[in-house]
Design an enzyme around this catalytic site. Structure first.
Site, PDB file in Angstrom:
ATOM      1  N   ASP A 207       0.837  -1.190   0.000  1.00 20.84           N
ATOM      2  CA  ASP A 207       0.000   0.000   0.000  1.00 20.84           C
ATOM      3  C   ASP A 207       0.876   1.246   0.000  1.00 20.84           C
ATOM      4  OD1 ASP A 207      -2.397   1.766   0.673  1.00 20.84           O
ATOM      5  OD2 ASP A 207      -3.276  -0.242   0.762  1.00 20.84           O
ATOM      6  N   HIS A 238      -3.784   5.652   3.549  1.00 21.83           N
ATOM      7  CA  HIS A 238      -4.475   4.401   3.248  1.00 21.83           C
ATOM      8  C   HIS A 238      -3.731   3.185   3.792  1.00 21.83           C
ATOM      9  CE1 HIS A 238      -6.438   1.214   0.832  1.00 21.83           C
ATOM     10  NE2 HIS A 238      -7.490   1.999   0.975  1.00 21.83           N
ATOM     11  N   SER A 404     -11.622  -1.625  -0.860  1.00 25.32           N
ATOM     12  CA  SER A 404     -10.247  -1.557  -0.365  1.00 25.32           C
ATOM     13  C   SER A 404     -10.217  -1.531   1.155  1.00 25.32           C
ATOM     14  CB  SER A 404      -9.542  -0.308  -0.922  1.00 25.32           C
ATOM     15  OG  SER A 404     -10.194   0.871  -0.495  1.00 25.32           O
TER      16      SER A 404
END
Length: 997
Positions: A207, A238, A404
């Site tokens: 990520d 994120h 996600s």
């Protein structure tokens, strides 16, 4: 041959290089690709290329090999990659190629003995979504271009945009904390109480990275940076959020497995950009350092991004359990993202707290198999993905939404479940196959969503835990049943019963093999009906020769025998298939397992011909083989036609409408010579891009005029000047992209319709119109320029948006507007033909208004001869509408269409989606051998018929090799010289490959 245990393999510095020479030549002929690799059609101007090798060596050794073989070749430079993978063997290098030498260098590189292929080092990007309330998401940037574009992420910080004051904001935060504590919703506390917390599980998070010493995490073992930015920190948020859902320990946003060892792979820059080479290096490092679980909360539509896809296969073959988001392209069907659409990966969809499928969650079916097979069930499971709480960049919690977010929910559960199994037996029991079995078999089926929306159902941690407690290695089938009485879960199968004389219904199940990374089907599957009525069902099976990695396919092709033409009732029974894997470790006997698939099928008497419609799937081309542009040019944020164009993907609403209207719709994935026209009222042709065999053109004319077949054609725009203008430079692949056709292949349609005196033009028309009070919208449709006398034509005023219509547009602005014919009906011998110039009104992808009312009236005419007054109020044409042949739209002469076509350069052949009696023949009434269909200027491709026997011999060699070895975990997928094996792949694509996975 010396045996090496699986554990010894994993103790090697880089195990997968050891046995490649053994398996590579054997498996090349056994694992076909569903398509040729994505050919981006135009000359790339990218400077960096990935050179993939057939073996693993240190980068310096690969560089020396190239230097010795390219000593006299200028224009290239080896690019050093200084990242943590540098110390380990690699299977690729990155070269900078000068433009002036590039083409020759690529040819020279691909000719080297140890070079697998040469591909551009593509850049990947993803856009961010923002949730301002509890409504559906609005994109900040939604343009989807070619290449692997990653799943969009939905962000909401601390309650979003609420402005009611501190009191309301505090109340909302408290409510979110209660609703969003997914660990409690799944009962994680019960496993924590038993002492299971994810300890000694290595979790790789691919990520945006994570900051050091983050207060929410106990066990950040390693942070690695694979980007060109000099930081390990997460500046986006994120990656930290994902890690928090998996292993956070803050009381406001608890993770599932707080003792999990976190390995943060920073593969995206702050600008949300990555490159193929960054991912390949990071994936190699994950294998070399023996990760247990890998979360990839990203994905894209290009399942033919071969370096990426093959590396994922290699990862799971090395016993790494990969969890990935299914995509945020819902609620459309056929929108699965890669790699979550791969059967060896756990693909995760999203639900809300009411157990409804989240609007953003992508839907199945998988589209790898189209047109000759039927897609697999995906997602595998669904988990909460709306307003989930997780860690912020530095401290505190926030809520995010999207698949996600649902993906790390499942990844956290996986880490917790892995820790349940004692370390001493983990590698014996746990692998991507056994974990998928535990998740799908333990999942809770939701009431309402169908199987292509929810997969096995909502994640159930405690049920999966009970399965793993007593788990013994075995193989199974997912789904393990097909029940026509269970609606809507088994949509679309439950919507249409079986009947005699129909095209085979294909059900594509996945074989999950928890016994080993490689497996085989011991003997052909068998059908065991519960009573004698079950003998009316005829089933042919296609299945994986090699079940690898951990998974394979089992496709059922089902027909009702002719003696069952009047039968009405239910047929029930089981399909069984025996699967085995080589012995593991010290075991003496191979592992074996019998899988069962239960069938409960509704059967009705064969419907009247007038109620049967045949849908032409064969002549559809979709992305990713090439740049297939969207049908509505008014849509700016989705330039690709990538949803499959199947009855059960972006035409699923139309399919349901036709069933509600009493029609029975069958799918044709083979040429027109492969169906018996006397059985059908109408052949429905919508938005088709491929060419037609000469035999197809001749047969269709005879079918309409002499056999009485109805023909309904929904075309779309085609304008060469406009296609040239649509050429663009793509930042993801760093190459120029040019459409290979228009919305539909009008020149091919004109060839097909020429014997009937019908042709379309090259206008791109847009506007609203009304037929006797019925309002409709025309979205980038074409015009009718030839039509026979005695027919009926409808013409309206539109704006021509084509490049060639620019002059006309100027005239229109001055008030001089010309009418264009768009809808026509004509009796043709014993049959009837209806043509319409726009397909967008039937396609759910970008529909403005539907034209289902028009389709119903068209079918009333083509199937039964009913002339509705709404459509036949105009006067019959006394003379034909005519345009000189030289003025009709012409094909592009700068596109090698054989790269994308199932017709050009291919043999006329009935595939395994046609009636059993014509499998592998040229079809009904054709005795002569077919010939390759050619277009001027491009040679036909040669197909080596001897490769099937070579593949069978290779299978026997591979099986013997595996019997002599005890290692299971390592194997590198390679397609040596893809360009040189394209003939072989083409052969398998049209017979077998579309049923795999």
């Amino acid at each position: 041959m010396t045996s090496i245990s699986g554990q010894e393999m994993r103790d090697l510095k880089h195990p997968f290089s050891v046995f490649i020479p053994i398996l590579l030549p054997l498996l090349l002929a056994l694992i076909p690709l569903p398509f040729p690799p994505s050919n981006h059609q135009s000359q790339s101007i990218a400077s960096n290329y990935i050179v993939r090798f057939l073996n693993y060596k240190l980068a310096a050794d690969h560089r020396a090999y190239l230097e010795s073989h390219l000593r006299s070749s200028p224009g290239w430079r080896w690019i050093e990659r200084r990242n943590p993978a540098f110390a380990f063997p690699t299977d690729f290098g990155v070269l900078e190629l000068d433009d002036s030498y590039r083409s020759g260098l690529i040819v020279e590189l691909q000719g080297l003995e140890l070079v697998k292929d040469v591909v551009v080092d593509s850049s990947y990007s993803r856009s961010l979504f923002v949730d301002e309330s509890e409504k559906d998401w609005e994109p900040l940037e939604a343009r989807k271009g070619p290449g692997k574009l990653f799943t969009s992420m939905s962000f909401e910080e601390d309650g979003g945009s609420w402005r009611e004051g501190n009191g309301s904001r505090s109340w909302r935060r408290e409510l979110l904390a209660q609703r969003s504590q997914v660990t409690s919703l799944f009962g994680a506390e019960e496993l924590w109480a038993k002492g299971f917390t994810g300890a000694k599980v290595k979790m790789a998070i691919f990520d945006t990275g994570i900051r050091a010493n983050h207060p929410h995490f106990r066990n950040i073992k390693e942070r690695t940076n694979w980007t060109n930015e000099d930081t390990l920190n997460d500046n986006i948020g994120h990656g930290t959020f994902v890690a928090g859902v998996i292993a956070g320990e803050d009381t406001e946003c608890l993770g599932f497995a707080p003792d999990t060892e976190i390995y943060a792979f920073r593969v995206f820059t702050d600008a949300q950009v990555s490159y193929t080479s960054w991912f390949l290096d990071a994936f190699n490092y994950a294998m070399a350092t023996n990760m247990d679980v890998l979360n990839l909360s990203i994905g894209g539509p290009d399942y033919l991004d071969l370096p990426f896809v093959e590396k994922v296969w290699e990862l799971t073959a090395n016993n790494i359990i990969m969890v990935s988001a299914i995509g945020n392209d819902g609620p459309l069907y056929g929108t699965l993202n890669n790699p979550a659409d791969q059967s060896d990966v756990i693909g995760v969809g999203g639900i809300d707290y009411n157990n409804h499928i989240a609007s953003f969650s992508s839907r199945g079916m998988s589209t790898w198999e189209i047109p000759h097979g039927y897609g697999r069930v995906k997602p595998d499971v669904v988990a909460y993905g709306r307003e989930i709480m997780g860690s912020k960049i530095s401290t505190g919690c926030k809520s995010l939404s999207g698949t996600s977010v649902a993906s790390p929910v499942v990844a956290g559960v996986v880490c917790l479940l892995v820790s349940v199994i004692p370390e001493s037996s983990r590698k014996y029991l746990l692998n991507p196959g056994s974990m998928k079995q535990a998740l799908v078999e333990g999942a809770t089926k939701l009431s309402g969503p169908n199987i292509y929306e929810q997969g096995a159902g909502r994640l159930n941690l405690l049920a999966s835990y009970e399965i793993l407690k007593t788990y013994q290695p075995r193989a199974s089938i997912f789904p393990n049943s097909l029940d026509y009485t269970d609606c809507p879960y088994f949509w679309p199968f439950c919507r249409q019963p079986l009947y005699a004389g129909a095209m085979p219904v294909i059900f594509n199940a996945t074989i999950i093999n928890g016994m080993g990374v490689v497996g085989f089907v011991e003997s052909p599957p068998t059908w065991h009906p519960v009573d004698e009525m079950g003998n009316l069902l005829s089933i042919h099976f296609t299945y994986s020769d090699v079940i690898w990695p951990w998974t394979g396919f089992l496709a059922l092709h089902m027909q009702i025998r002719e003696e069952g033409a009047q039968f009405s009732g239910v047929i029930e029974g089981n399909v069984t298939v025996k699967v085995y894997s080589p012995a593991l470790g010290a075991e003496k006997d191979r592992r074996s397992s019998t899988c069962v698939l239960h069938l409960k099928l509704k059967v009705i008497p064969t419907p009247h011909r007038s109620k049967r419609i045949l849908w032409d799937q064969f002549h559809n081309i979709k992305y990713p083989p090439g740049y297939i542009p969207r049908d509505s040019l008014d849509v700016r944020n989705d330039i690709l036609d990538w949803h499959g164009d199947h009855l059960h993907t972006n035409f699923h609403v139309m399919y349901n409408m036709l069933r509600d209207a009493g029609y029975y719709v069958e799918t044709l994935g083979s040429p027109f010579t492969c169906f018996d026209a006397s059985r059908y009222g109408t052949l429905l042709m919508v938005d088709l891009e491929d060419e037609y065999f000469k035999e197809e053109i001749e047969k269709l004319r005879d079918d309409v005029i002499n056999v009485g077949l109805g023909l309904a054609v929904f075309a779309d725009w085609y304008n060469v000047d406009s296609m040239v203008k649509m050429r663009f430079f793509d930042d993801n692949t760093r190459s120029w992209w040019t459409p290979v056709t228009g919305g539909a292949n009008v020149p091919a349609l004109n060839d097909l319709l020429a014997p009937l005196g019908i042709a379309f033009g090259d206008k791109i028309l847009t506007g609203d119109f009304s037929i006797n009070g019925e309002q409709s919208h025309y979205a980038s449709g074409t015009d009718i320029v030839k039509f026979p006398g005695g027919g009926y034509l409808h013409s309206f005023q539109f704006q021509d948006n084509s490049e060639s219509g620019a002059t006309q547009n100027i005239l229109q602005s001055s008030g001089m507007i010309k009418e264009s014919a768009i809808l026509g009906f004509v009796d043709a011998g014993r049959g009837r033909v209806a043509v319409y110039g726009d397909s967008n009104c039937l396609d759910s992808s970008h529909m403005v208004t539907n034209c289902y009312w028009l389709l119903r009236k068209i079918l009333d005419f083509t199937s039964e001869g009913n002339k509705d007054p709404v459509l036949f109020h105009t006067s019959k044409m006394t003379a034909p509408l005519h345009m000189d042949k030289n003025q009709l739209p012409s094909r592009r002469n700068d596109v090698n269409f054989s790269t994308y076509s199932a017709v050009v350069g291919k043999d006329l052949l009935c595939h395994k989606d046609s009636r059993f009696e014509v499998w592998r023949t040229k079809g009904y009434g054709i005795q002569l051998m077919g010939r390759n269909r050619k277009l001027p200027g491009y040679p036909a491709m040669d197909v080596d018929s001897g490769l099937n026997s070579k593949a069978n011999e290779s299978k026997r060699q591979l099986e013997e090799t595996l019997r002599e070895t005890t290692w299971i975990y390592s194997r590198e997928v390679a397609r040596n010289k893809l360009n040189k094996t394209m003939d072989f792949l083409g052969l398998l694509n049209h017979d077998e490959a579309f049923y795999y996975f």
